[in-house]
Design a protein around this motif. Structure first.
Motif, PDB file in Angstrom:
ATOM      1  N   LEU A  71       0.829  -1.201   0.000  1.00 17.21           N
ATOM      2  CA  LEU A  71       0.000   0.000   0.000  1.00 17.21           C
ATOM      3  C   LEU A  71       0.867   1.256   0.000  1.00 17.21           C
ATOM      4  N   ALA A  72       1.915   1.249   0.803  1.00 14.96           N
ATOM      5  CA  ALA A  72       2.816   2.400   0.853  1.00 14.96           C
ATOM      6  C   ALA A  72       3.495   2.626  -0.489  1.00 14.96           C
ATOM      7  N   GLU A  73       3.925   1.535  -1.121  1.00 11.91           N
ATOM      8  CA  GLU A  73       4.599   1.660  -2.419  1.00 11.91           C
ATOM      9  C   GLU A  73       3.644   2.160  -3.489  1.00 11.91           C
ATOM     10  N   ALA A  74       2.417   1.649  -3.492  1.00 10.27           N
ATOM     11  CA  ALA A  74       1.442   2.083  -4.496  1.00 10.27           C
ATOM     12  C   ALA A  74       1.102   3.562  -4.318  1.00 10.27           C
ATOM     13  N   TYR A  75       0.900   3.990  -3.064  1.00 12.89           N
ATOM     14  CA  TYR A  75       0.603   5.397  -2.821  1.00 12.89           C
ATOM     15  C   TYR A  75       1.783   6.275  -3.206  1.00 12.89           C
ATOM     16  N   THR A  76       2.996   5.814  -2.938  1.00 15.54           N
ATOM     17  CA  THR A  76       4.189   6.581  -3.298  1.00 15.54           C
ATOM     18  C   THR A  76       4.249   6.803  -4.799  1.00 15.54           C
ATOM     19  N   ARG A  77       3.996   5.761  -5.550  1.00 17.75           N
ATOM     20  CA  ARG A  77       4.067   5.878  -7.014  1.00 17.75           C
ATOM     21  C   ARG A  77       2.928   6.723  -7.574  1.00 17.75           C
ATOM     22  N   GLN A 126      11.774  -3.728  10.766  1.00 15.51           N
ATOM     23  CA  GLN A 126      12.822  -4.349   9.971  1.00 15.51           C
ATOM     24  C   GLN A 126      12.352  -4.755   8.569  1.00 15.51           C
ATOM     25  N   HIS A 127      11.171  -4.334   8.206  1.00 14.95           N
ATOM     26  CA  HIS A 127      10.663  -4.736   6.891  1.00 14.95           C
ATOM     27  C   HIS A 127      11.567  -4.176   5.793  1.00 14.95           C
ATOM     28  N   GLY A 187      14.218   0.163   1.172  1.00 10.71           N
ATOM     29  CA  GLY A 187      14.217   0.209  -0.287  1.00 10.71           C
ATOM     30  C   GLY A 187      14.561  -1.118  -0.939  1.00 10.71           C
ATOM     31  N   ASN A 188      14.401  -2.227  -0.208  1.00  9.85           N
ATOM     32  CA  ASN A 188      14.769  -3.544  -0.742  1.00  9.85           C
ATOM     33  C   ASN A 188      13.564  -4.451  -0.987  1.00  9.85           C
ATOM     34  N   TRP A 189      12.413  -3.869  -1.184  1.00  9.78           N
ATOM     35  CA  TRP A 189      11.197  -4.674  -1.405  1.00  9.78           C
ATOM     36  C   TRP A 189      10.229  -3.878  -2.247  1.00  9.78           C
ATOM     37  N   PRO A 190       9.540  -4.488  -3.182  1.00  8.81           N
ATOM     38  CA  PRO A 190       9.577  -5.921  -3.519  1.00  8.81           C
ATOM     39  C   PRO A 190      10.722  -6.251  -4.460  1.00  8.81           C
ATOM     40  N   LYS A 191      11.113  -7.530  -4.472  1.00  8.19           N
ATOM     41  CA  LYS A 191      12.110  -8.020  -5.411  1.00  8.19           C
ATOM     42  C   LYS A 191      11.390  -8.875  -6.441  1.00  8.19           C
ATOM     43  N   TYR A 192      11.460  -8.457  -7.683  1.00  7.33           N
ATOM     44  CA  TYR A 192      10.753  -9.170  -8.735  1.00  7.33           C
ATOM     45  C   TYR A 192      11.632 -10.288  -9.299  1.00  7.33           C
ATOM     46  N   PRO A 193      11.010 -11.316  -9.874  1.00  3.82           N
ATOM     47  CA  PRO A 193      11.796 -12.403 -10.464  1.00  3.82           C
ATOM     48  C   PRO A 193      12.564 -11.932 -11.682  1.00  3.82           C
TER      49      PRO A 193
END
Length: 279
Positions: A227-233, A253-254, A259-265
């Motif tokens: 949610l935080a990442e989507a709102y940021t973008r 510790q998330h 800045g290390n998440w999410p990690k895409y394949p």
């Protein structure tokens, strides 16, 4: 037609009839007779039960099926139906096991072992349609169709609601927790899929749905990070800051906070049709 021709024709027809009859008799003579046909009910049950003790689940299921067909009523039939369902489950024939269980529940709805049947249907639905690919390619079960696990969840819920003191209720509750986490992870993976494709509103909607539908799941903090990442973008700074603050309080510790998440394949993994989008 002369008398001689008629006689020859009659003899030929007789010879042909004898040949056909002889072949049929020879075929029947060498045809294997069903060794379970006509066997007394107790002997059939003992034979199938012995097969189960030796792990011959498919053979046991067949013998139980013969017993049920020949003796459709009585205490042996009740027990045979239950044990046939278990043998089908153990042999990986989950659809057959569920069909047998449904027949038992319809026929004996007040049976003393009915709680066990709901439990067996639940674990059969958990295993249904996922075993081969999951084992061969280590697929993430949370990326697959949820119809079977949803039915399993309903089976376990029926068990603990109707028979809360059953010996199977405790395990059913644990399995429900596991399934809820799988449902939550499914929503998270879908949200991350949208995020990777810049569908930020859809990603945020999935995160909100996860938090509202599966509160306190194992993926709750990941949903807040999504949610935080989507709102940021989207440029929603106030909403993004609120989500960050919640995440800092609950999971300082998330990896998203660093800045290390999410990690895409990798691209190679995404090209693999058996690899899920997110792990």
């Amino acid at each position: 037609m002369t008398q001689r021709s008629a006689l020859l024709r009659t003899l030929l027809l007789l010879a042909l009839a004898l040949a056909v009859t002889g072949c049929a008799g020879l075929k029947n003579r060498f045809k294997d007779k069903d060794k379970n046909e006509g066997v007394p009910v107790g002997a059939l049950y003992d034979r199938a039960h012995e097969m189960m003790e030796h792990g011959s689940w498919s053979s046991a299921s067949e013998v139980f099926g013969r017993l049920i067909a020949q003796y459709p009523y009585g205490p042996f039939t009740e027990q045979a139906l239950m044990e046939q369902a278990y043998a089908q489950y153990k042999s990986g024939k989950y659809e057959d096991a569920i069909s047998t269980i449904d027949r038992f529940i319809r026929t004996y709805p007040t049976h003393k072992n009915i709680a066990y049947l709901y439990y067996l249907r639940g674990i059969s639905n958990m295993a249904r349609n996922t075993v081969f690919l999951a084992r061969a390619f280590k697929l993430d079960a949370s990326t697959r169709d949820l119809q079977a696990p949803l039915q399993a969840y309903d089976d376990f819920n029926t068990l603990i609601t109707r028979y809360p003191n059953s010996r199977y209720a405790g395990d059913a509750r644990q399995r429900m927790v596991f399934l809820r986490d799988q449902f939550a992870r499914f929503e998270l993976n879908t949200g991350l899929y949208y995020l990777r494709r810049d569908a930020w509103v859809s990603a945020a909607d999935r995160a909100i749905y996860l938090l509202e539908t599966y509160p306190q799941s194992a993926y709750q903090n990941d949903a807040v990070a999504l949610l935080a990442e989507a709102y940021t973008r989207m440029g929603e700074k106030t909403l993004a800051a609120d989500a960050r603050r919640v995440l800092e309080q609950n999971d300082p510790q998330h990896p998203w906070l660093a800045g290390n998440w999410p990690k895409y394949p990798s691209v190679l993994k995404r090209m693999n049709p058996f690899s899920p989008d997110v792990r």
